[in-house]
Scaffold this motif. Structure first.
Motif, PDB file in Angstrom:
ATOM      1  N   PRO A 167      28.604  45.088  40.393  1.00  0.00           N
ATOM      2  CA  PRO A 167      29.696  45.965  39.954  1.00  0.00           C
ATOM      3  C   PRO A 167      31.070  45.448  40.388  1.00  0.00           C
ATOM      4  CG  PRO A 167      28.716  46.860  41.937  1.00  0.00           C
ATOM      5  CD  PRO A 167      27.927  45.621  41.588  1.00  0.00           C
ATOM      6  N   PHE A 168      31.491  44.343  39.781  1.00  0.00           N
ATOM      7  CA  PHE A 168      32.749  43.724  40.193  1.00  0.00           C
ATOM      8  C   PHE A 168      33.958  44.232  39.407  1.00  0.00           C
ATOM      9  CE2 PHE A 168      31.024  40.910  36.908  1.00  0.00           C
ATOM     10  CZ  PHE A 168      32.123  40.671  36.098  1.00  0.00           C
ATOM     11  N   SER A 169      33.714  45.027  38.378  1.00  0.00           N
ATOM     12  CA  SER A 169      34.792  45.439  37.484  1.00  0.00           C
ATOM     13  C   SER A 169      34.935  46.954  37.437  1.00  0.00           C
ATOM     14  CB  SER A 169      34.509  44.917  36.074  1.00  0.00           C
ATOM     15  OG  SER A 169      35.529  45.287  35.170  1.00  0.00           O
ATOM     16  N   GLY A 170      36.167  47.433  37.291  1.00  0.00           N
ATOM     17  CA  GLY A 170      36.400  48.850  37.062  1.00  0.00           C
ATOM     18  C   GLY A 170      36.198  49.722  38.287  1.00  0.00           C
ATOM     19  N   ASP A 171      35.799  50.965  38.031  1.00  0.00           N
ATOM     20  CA  ASP A 171      35.639  51.984  39.062  1.00  0.00           C
ATOM     21  C   ASP A 171      34.483  51.637  39.994  1.00  0.00           C
ATOM     22  OD1 ASP A 171      35.424  54.272  40.581  1.00  0.00           O
ATOM     23  OD2 ASP A 171      35.165  55.647  38.890  1.00  0.00           O
ATOM     24  N   LEU A 199      35.523  42.512  32.350  1.00  0.00           N
ATOM     25  CA  LEU A 199      36.454  42.270  31.258  1.00  0.00           C
ATOM     26  C   LEU A 199      36.592  40.770  31.011  1.00  0.00           C
ATOM     27  CD1 LEU A 199      39.199  44.812  32.366  1.00  0.00           C
ATOM     28  CD2 LEU A 199      37.471  45.135  30.572  1.00  0.00           C
ATOM     29  N   PRO A 200      37.003  40.363  29.831  1.00  0.00           N
ATOM     30  CA  PRO A 200      37.127  38.927  29.537  1.00  0.00           C
ATOM     31  C   PRO A 200      37.967  38.160  30.545  1.00  0.00           C
ATOM     32  CG  PRO A 200      37.294  40.178  27.508  1.00  0.00           C
ATOM     33  CD  PRO A 200      37.262  41.186  28.622  1.00  0.00           C
ATOM     34  N   ARG A 201      39.011  38.786  31.078  1.00  0.00           N
ATOM     35  CA  ARG A 201      39.858  38.079  32.041  1.00  0.00           C
ATOM     36  C   ARG A 201      39.204  37.957  33.419  1.00  0.00           C
ATOM     37  NH1 ARG A 201      42.281  43.279  31.912  1.00  0.00           N
ATOM     38  NH2 ARG A 201      42.288  44.325  33.957  1.00  0.00           N
ATOM     39  N   GLU A 202      38.096  38.694  33.625  1.00  0.00           N
ATOM     40  CA  GLU A 202      37.469  38.725  34.951  1.00  0.00           C
ATOM     41  C   GLU A 202      36.288  37.772  35.077  1.00  0.00           C
ATOM     42  OE1 GLU A 202      38.460  43.445  35.877  1.00  0.00           O
ATOM     43  OE2 GLU A 202      36.530  42.875  34.989  1.00  0.00           O
TER      44      GLU A 202
END
Length: 233
Positions: free
Chosen positions: A138-142, A196-199
């Motif tokens: 879970p590296f992205s978002g909340d 996300l694509p940038r991540e």
């Protein structure tokens, strides 16, 4: 339409529980060849386990990597309960040790929480890292878009979104990154593990439960296949 940014439903979480058995038996299980997999050509791989587990949980994955021609290494980070500065220091030392012994960059494979460590290692020391692969991380978002954050906070002296390290795991490391994620994950929201694509550089949807991602033979075979493709460029 299902919200893939929200924690998975309870029905998926319940289906994860029987998979704790193959995780526990991982040190006793023998690897099998992965049909069609690219040979590892001696590429060193450091495998980092998830929360509430240690290197014993990734034993079958590491043996399968070895059988495929990689040189798989345990993380030697101990029993993981969260993101801690002392554990991060051990991870850095271990990465440097492996890279020095192998005399080449190391591919990092991190399962769930282990993927957060892998991404930060690559942020801090890209000169030692060939590639980062995350498995249901879970590296992205909340940071609460999962069904484990309450357990995390019960085990640690900080909240899940304020670990005692300055690094942001959502920032893409300056090395190739690939994120494996699943709609059948009963622990982590798909969007959180996909990123996300940038991540990240690439993402691959796989049909496995969270606890299966590095413990069941079909999932391990897929990890080995995707790692070979990613390293081949």
């Amino acid at each position: 339409m299902t919200d893939d940014t929200a924690p998975p439903p309870l029905s998926l979480w319940v289906r994860e529980l029987p998979i704790t058995v193959p995780i526990a038996l991982s040190p006793l299980r023998r690897p099998q060849p992965v049909a069609g997999a690219r040979g590892g050509a001696g590429q060193p791989v450091m495998v980092i386990p998830g929360i509430l587990s240690s290197d014993s949980a990734t034993a079958l994955l590491r043996r399968t990597l070895d059988l495929t021609g990689y040189r798989a290494h345990a993380s030697e980070m101990g029993f993981l309960t969260g993101i801690q500065p002392d554990t991060m220091a051990r991870a850095i030392d271990r990465l440097a040790e492996i890279a020095g012994a192998e005399r080449r960059k190391v591919a990092l494979v991190g399962w769930s929480l282990g993927g957060l460590y892998a991404r930060v290692l690559a942020q801090r020391h890209p000169e030692l890292v060939e590639l980062v692969m995350t498995l249901g991380t879970p590296f992205s978002g909340d940071r609460r878009a999962n069904n484990a954050w309450r357990v995390y906070e019960a085990l640690n002296d900080h909240t899940v979104d304020a670990p005692p390290v300055p690094d942001d795991p959502s920032v893409k490391p300056p090395v190739p990154t690939i994120a494996l994620w699943s709609r059948r994950d009963g622990v982590i929201a798909p969007a959180a593990a996909r990123g996300l694509p940038r991540e990240r550089d690439s993402e691959v949807e796989v049909p496995f439960h969270h606890f299966a991602l590095a413990s069941t033979r079909p999932a391990i075979a897929r990890v080995v296949m995707e790692l070979g493709r990613a390293l081949a460029g």
